[in-house]
Design a protein around this motif. Structure first.
Motif, mmCIF file in Angstrom:
data_model
loop_
_atom_site.group_PDB
_atom_site.id
_atom_site.type_symbol
_atom_site.label_atom_id
_atom_site.label_comp_id
_atom_site.label_asym_id
_atom_site.label_seq_id
_atom_site.Cartn_x
_atom_site.Cartn_y
_atom_site.Cartn_z
ATOM 1 N N HIS A 136 -5.556 8.223 -18.349
ATOM 2 C CA HIS A 136 -6.710 8.736 -17.603
ATOM 3 C C HIS A 136 -7.699 7.597 -17.307
ATOM 4 C CE1 HIS A 136 -9.767 11.494 -16.196
ATOM 5 N NE2 HIS A 136 -10.634 10.906 -17.006
ATOM 6 N N GLY A 137 -7.937 6.740 -18.283
ATOM 7 C CA GLY A 137 -8.848 5.604 -18.081
ATOM 8 C C GLY A 137 -8.338 4.664 -16.998
ATOM 9 N N PHE A 138 -7.030 4.351 -17.066
ATOM 10 C CA PHE A 138 -6.452 3.478 -16.048
ATOM 11 C C PHE A 138 -6.532 4.137 -14.680
ATOM 12 C CE2 PHE A 138 -3.038 2.140 -13.277
ATOM 13 C CZ PHE A 138 -3.217 0.768 -13.284
ATOM 14 N N GLY A 139 -6.170 5.424 -14.603
ATOM 15 C CA GLY A 139 -6.190 6.143 -13.334
ATOM 16 C C GLY A 139 -7.579 6.171 -12.712
ATOM 17 N N THR A 140 -8.591 6.358 -13.533
ATOM 18 C CA THR A 140 -9.967 6.366 -13.034
ATOM 19 C C THR A 140 -10.340 4.997 -12.468
ATOM 20 O OG1 THR A 140 -10.596 8.092 -14.610
ATOM 21 C CG2 THR A 140 -12.375 6.760 -13.673
ATOM 22 N N ALA A 141 -10.021 3.950 -13.221
ATOM 23 C CA ALA A 141 -10.338 2.587 -12.764
ATOM 24 C C ALA A 141 -9.540 2.245 -11.505
ATOM 25 C CB ALA A 141 -10.052 1.583 -13.876
ATOM 26 N N TRP A 142 -8.259 2.600 -11.496
ATOM 27 C CA TRP A 142 -7.415 2.282 -10.340
ATOM 28 C C TRP A 142 -7.893 3.010 -9.095
ATOM 29 C CZ3 TRP A 142 -4.450 -0.869 -7.959
ATOM 30 C CH2 TRP A 142 -3.712 -0.451 -6.862
ATOM 31 N N GLU A 155 0.830 -1.203 0.000
ATOM 32 C CA GLU A 155 0.000 0.000 0.000
ATOM 33 C C GLU A 155 0.869 1.261 0.000
ATOM 34 O OE1 GLU A 155 -3.825 1.846 2.428
ATOM 35 O OE2 GLU A 155 -2.722 0.178 3.289
ATOM 36 N N GLN A 156 1.910 1.264 0.841
ATOM 37 C CA GLN A 156 2.805 2.427 0.896
ATOM 38 C C GLN A 156 3.571 2.587 -0.420
ATOM 39 O OE1 GLN A 156 5.060 1.514 4.415
ATOM 40 N NE2 GLN A 156 3.548 2.429 5.786
ATOM 41 N N GLY A 157 4.028 1.465 -0.961
ATOM 42 C CA GLY A 157 4.754 1.518 -2.220
ATOM 43 C C GLY A 157 3.898 2.063 -3.353
ATOM 44 N N LEU A 158 2.660 1.618 -3.412
ATOM 45 C CA LEU A 158 1.753 2.118 -4.447
ATOM 46 C C LEU A 158 1.452 3.601 -4.239
ATOM 47 C CD1 LEU A 158 -0.720 -0.893 -4.702
ATOM 48 C CD2 LEU A 158 1.010 -0.208 -6.388
ATOM 49 N N ALA A 159 1.277 4.011 -2.984
ATOM 50 C CA ALA A 159 1.012 5.424 -2.695
ATOM 51 C C ALA A 159 2.203 6.287 -3.091
ATOM 52 C CB ALA A 159 0.684 5.604 -1.215
ATOM 53 N N ASN A 160 3.412 5.763 -2.890
ATOM 54 C CA ASN A 160 4.616 6.520 -3.229
ATOM 55 C C ASN A 160 4.793 6.690 -4.738
ATOM 56 O OD1 ASN A 160 5.292 6.872 -0.548
ATOM 57 N ND2 ASN A 160 6.656 5.101 -0.484
ATOM 58 N N LEU A 161 4.132 5.847 -5.517
ATOM 59 C CA LEU A 161 4.224 5.975 -6.970
ATOM 60 C C LEU A 161 3.489 7.200 -7.484
ATOM 61 C CD1 LEU A 161 3.684 2.283 -8.167
ATOM 62 C CD2 LEU A 161 5.813 3.594 -8.222
ATOM 63 N N GLY A 162 2.532 7.654 -6.705
ATOM 64 C CA GLY A 162 1.740 8.796 -7.152
ATOM 65 C C GLY A 162 0.814 8.389 -8.273
ATOM 66 N N THR A 163 0.863 9.142 -9.368
ATOM 67 C CA THR A 163 0.018 8.853 -10.536
ATOM 68 C C THR A 163 0.892 8.684 -11.775
ATOM 69 O OG1 THR A 163 -0.315 11.224 -10.859
ATOM 70 C CG2 THR A 163 -2.000 10.066 -9.603
ATOM 71 N N PRO A 164 1.607 7.568 -11.869
ATOM 72 C CA PRO A 164 2.562 7.393 -12.967
ATOM 73 C C PRO A 164 1.929 7.022 -14.308
ATOM 74 C CG PRO A 164 2.546 5.433 -11.625
ATOM 75 C CD PRO A 164 1.643 6.438 -10.948
ATOM 76 N N TRP A 165 0.628 6.910 -14.372
ATOM 77 C CA TRP A 165 0.010 6.422 -15.596
ATOM 78 C C TRP A 165 -0.189 7.493 -16.645
ATOM 79 C CZ3 TRP A 165 -2.138 5.177 -10.785
ATOM 80 C CH2 TRP A 165 -3.015 6.114 -10.253
ATOM 81 N N GLY A 166 0.074 8.723 -16.333
ATOM 82 C CA GLY A 166 0.033 9.775 -17.333
ATOM 83 C C GLY A 166 -1.342 10.391 -17.495
ATOM 84 N N ALA A 167 -1.359 11.489 -18.236
ATOM 85 C CA ALA A 167 -2.588 12.259 -18.416
ATOM 86 C C ALA A 167 -3.238 12.006 -19.772
ATOM 87 C CB ALA A 167 -2.293 13.750 -18.251
#
Length: 109
Positions: A58-64, A41-53
C-alpha cells in the motif's frame, strides 16, 4: 568556416553538412526515446497494481501513484528536448551557411 582567436585559422571548423547530420541524429534519438517512453508507460500500465494490498504494498502503491505522472512527463520532456537540440543544430547549420554565403558575396563585390 574556420576561426581562431589568434587569427591563424587553427581554431574550429564548422561544416554545415555535419551539423545537419548531427541534427538528424538527435532527432532520431528523440524519436527512439519517445517510442521507448511510450512502451514503458504502456508496459507499466499493463502491470496494474502488482504491489499487493499489504502495508508495504500500500505504501509503495501510494508513492508510485503520486510519482508516476511526473516520471512520465519527465521522460516525455527529455524526448522533446533531444528533438529541440536537433532543430537547433539545423538552425546553426543554416546560419553558418548563410553567413558564409554573405561573406563570400561581400568579398566578390
Amino acid at each position: 568556416m574556420t576561426a581562431s582567436a589568434t587569427g591563424k585559422g587553427d581554431g574550429f571548423v564548422l561544416k554545415p553538412w555535419e551539423l545537419h547530420g548531427e541534427g538528424k541524429e538527435f532527432e532520431s534519438v528523440s524519436n527512439d526515446f519517445a517510442r521507448a517512453a511510450t512502451a514503458l508507460e504502456q508496459g507499466l500500465a499493463n502491470l496494474g497494481t502488482p504491489w499487493g494490498a499489504d502495508r508495504p504494498g500500500h505504501g509503495f502503491g501510494t508513492a508510485w501513484t503520486a510519482a508516476q505522472p511526473q516520471l512520465v512527463a519527465g521522460i516525455n520532456g527529455l524526448a522533446s528536448k533531444l528533438g529541440t537540440v536537433g532543430s537547433g543544430l539545423h538552425a546553426m547549420a543554416d546560419s553558418v551557411s548563410g553567413t558564409e554565403d554573405e561573406v563570400t558575396t561581400s568579398f566578390a563585390s
